[in-house]
Design an enzyme around this catalytic site. Structure first.
Site, PDB file in Angstrom:
ATOM      1  CE1 TYR A 154      51.381  74.353  62.216  1.00 26.60           C
ATOM      2  CE2 TYR A 154      53.124  75.980  61.912  1.00 26.60           C
ATOM      3  CZ  TYR A 154      52.425  74.864  61.477  1.00 26.60           C
ATOM      4  OH  TYR A 154      52.788  74.263  60.292  1.00 26.60           O
ATOM      5  CE  LYS A 173      53.849  71.578  62.207  1.00 28.02           C
ATOM      6  NZ  LYS A 173      53.699  70.228  61.610  1.00 28.02           N
TER       7      LYS A 173
END
Length: 247
Positions: free
Chosen positions: A155, A159
């Site tokens: 994740y 990002k």
């Protein structure tokens, strides 16, 4: 007249949480919306809320990781509204695990939706935006893309990639009067955080200088500003909405 009166906005992952709040805020500011979710039923649910505000809404099912589906999204938008003024890339997933236990599927799926999906949407919309010589792109990243977080290597990498993508695209599209920015939420009260034990939420709040988690509406307010003419001289920036967690 509202700040975004009759603008056309696409919000991906708009059926709940931050995405839903963004869609409703843009509609409240006068925009007509194209809202997506992986399920048409969920997209239709938020579209009904938007129409109750007196705005037009087109619900579409779309897996942003699949470029063909994204192309259909853009085609559906231009066929219905003839233009695109705002693109908000919010769709995202998590598949958390410690690095040593993370498998290829967990890594690939998160990168495919969060990073490749953002690229797909920007790439598909850019031709229309460039012809118009105007547009706003707002990418939803996360403070963990800046600071990292244990158990979220996939994740965080996705990002962080969105931040780099934002800055590169902002440079490429500036000459066509297209502003590209990112919003990085911190700990926000959503379905996911609501499921956390109270002790964990208290510990999280103690790590935030303002002493509380944020709301989806506070993230939406930042997005609405960046989507407006008030932010015409802002591009390539990452704005943290995190209560001072990352400074």
């Amino acid at each position: 007249m509202s700040r975004l009166q009759d603008k056309v906005a696409i919000v991906t992952g708009a059926s709940r949480g931050i995405g839903r709040a963004i869609a409703l805020r843009l509609a409240g500011d006068g925009a007509n919306l194209v809202v997506t979710a992986t399920s048409l039923e969920r997209a239709e649910s938020v579209a009904t809320e938007i129409e109750a505000l007196g705005r037009k809404a087109l619900p579409l099912a779309c897996d942003v990781a699949e470029f063909e589906q994204v192309e259909s999204l853009i085609k559906g938008t231009t066929e219905t509204f003839s233009r695109i003024d705002i693109l908000v890339n919010n769709a995202g997933i998590t598949k958390d695990n410690l690095l040593i236990r993370m498998n290829q599927e967990q890594w690939d799926d998160v990168i495919a939706v969060n990073l490749k999906g953002t690229f797909n949407c920007i790439r598909a919309a850019t031709k229309t935006l460039m012809k118009q010589r105007a547009g706003k792109i707002v990418n939803i990243t996360s403070v963990v893309g800046i600071m990292g977080n244990a158990g979220q290597a996939n994740y965080c990498a996705s990002k962080a990639g969105v931040i780099g993508l934002t800055k590169s695209v902002a440079r490429e599209l500036a000459a066509r009067n297209i502003q590209v920015n990112a919003v990085a939420p911190g700990f926000i009260t959503t379905d996911m955080t609501a499921a956390l034990p109270e002790e964990v939420k208290e510990n999280l709040s103690e790590a935030i200088p303002l002493g509380r988690m944020g709301s989806p509406e506070e993230v939406a307010a930042c997005v609405a500003y960046l989507a407006s003419e008030d932010a015409d001289y802002i591009t390539g920036q990452v704005i943290n909405v995190d209560g001072g967690m990352v400074m």
